[in-house]
Scaffold this active site. Sequence first.
Site, mmCIF file in Angstrom:
data_model
loop_
_atom_site.group_PDB
_atom_site.id
_atom_site.type_symbol
_atom_site.label_atom_id
_atom_site.label_comp_id
_atom_site.label_asym_id
_atom_site.label_seq_id
_atom_site.Cartn_x
_atom_site.Cartn_y
_atom_site.Cartn_z
ATOM 1 N N GLN A 96 28.253 33.209 42.230
ATOM 2 C CA GLN A 96 29.395 34.072 42.509
ATOM 3 C C GLN A 96 28.996 35.538 42.410
ATOM 4 O O GLN A 96 28.657 36.156 43.408
ATOM 5 C CB GLN A 96 30.558 33.750 41.568
ATOM 6 C CG GLN A 96 31.857 34.436 41.949
ATOM 7 C CD GLN A 96 33.074 33.804 41.271
ATOM 8 O OE1 GLN A 96 32.983 32.753 40.654
ATOM 9 N NE2 GLN A 96 34.213 34.449 41.393
ATOM 10 N N ASP A 97 29.024 36.119 41.204
ATOM 11 C CA ASP A 97 28.509 37.485 41.086
ATOM 12 C C ASP A 97 27.482 37.527 39.965
ATOM 13 O O ASP A 97 27.372 36.589 39.175
ATOM 14 C CB ASP A 97 29.626 38.510 40.894
ATOM 15 C CG ASP A 97 30.345 38.380 39.568
ATOM 16 O OD1 ASP A 97 30.938 39.367 39.137
ATOM 17 O OD2 ASP A 97 30.334 37.294 38.956
ATOM 18 N N PRO A 98 26.682 38.587 39.890
ATOM 19 C CA PRO A 98 25.585 38.618 38.920
ATOM 20 C C PRO A 98 26.089 38.590 37.475
ATOM 21 O O PRO A 98 27.221 38.984 37.180
ATOM 22 C CB PRO A 98 24.881 39.946 39.225
ATOM 23 C CG PRO A 98 25.294 40.303 40.617
ATOM 24 C CD PRO A 98 26.684 39.775 40.765
#
EC number: 3.2.2.27
Length: 266
Positions: free
Chosen positions: A96-98
């Site tokens: 998804q996101d870091p």
Amino acid sequence: MTRRADPAQATLFDDDEPAGAPTATGGFVPLADQFDALPADWKALLGPCLARTDWPALCAFVDGERAAGKPIFPTEVFHALHLTPVDAVRVIILGQDPYHGTGTVDGREVPQAHGLAFSVPAGVRVPPSLRNIYKEIEAEYGRKLSAGSGNLEGWAQQGVLLLNTVLTVEQGQAASHARRGWERITDCLLEHLARVGHARVFMLWGSHAQAKRALLPEGHLVLEAPHPSPLSAHRGFLGCGHFRAANDWLAAQGQSTIDWLRPQAD
């Protein structure tokens, strides 16, 4: 074919500096410069995606946040694309996101995020989701992973693209760069990657990743399961059998398999 050190990327970053630190010229590396340093195959694939989106606005946002002194992770935004040539990608694991947190290596605080989904730099404590990924691999193969590192560059060198749908984040602020333009770019990248070259395996864990299935044409192996987070892993990720299933399918396609027990780079 795998990539190891990429000279174009190496000239942009100093490995002795923490993520978000000034470069030798006194500033951060602009996002557009990071795109320009990509290998030619990824630039050709990703270029049309940037043309279809508001890339200048995204660059202005990310660069502006860094210029304002905010710690933005990771420094090497396109690190995953430097490690695996387009034609070598056989498996895509979608995140998804870091990671927005930090870890400690040799007494120094460093970002968890280093440009590959689910991966952390060597020496950083293995995050809970990745521990569950390792647990599943060990269960499928009946063997313990030999190394305790959470650095997955060894998979990348074997043809596993570890791609987040959002490629930057502010420290301590989960999803802070969501809906800023990254999603349209990575959606386009997935669509293009699914339509060039050979058939591939896509591992979609959790509802966010599974929403991308509509982007993928027939002919690929798409494996879905709950996210490996401790909150959901016991609802079907553990026991999913994805890693053996991926290798069985790759072998049937005449493609090289992945040594999942070797996540670290040589």
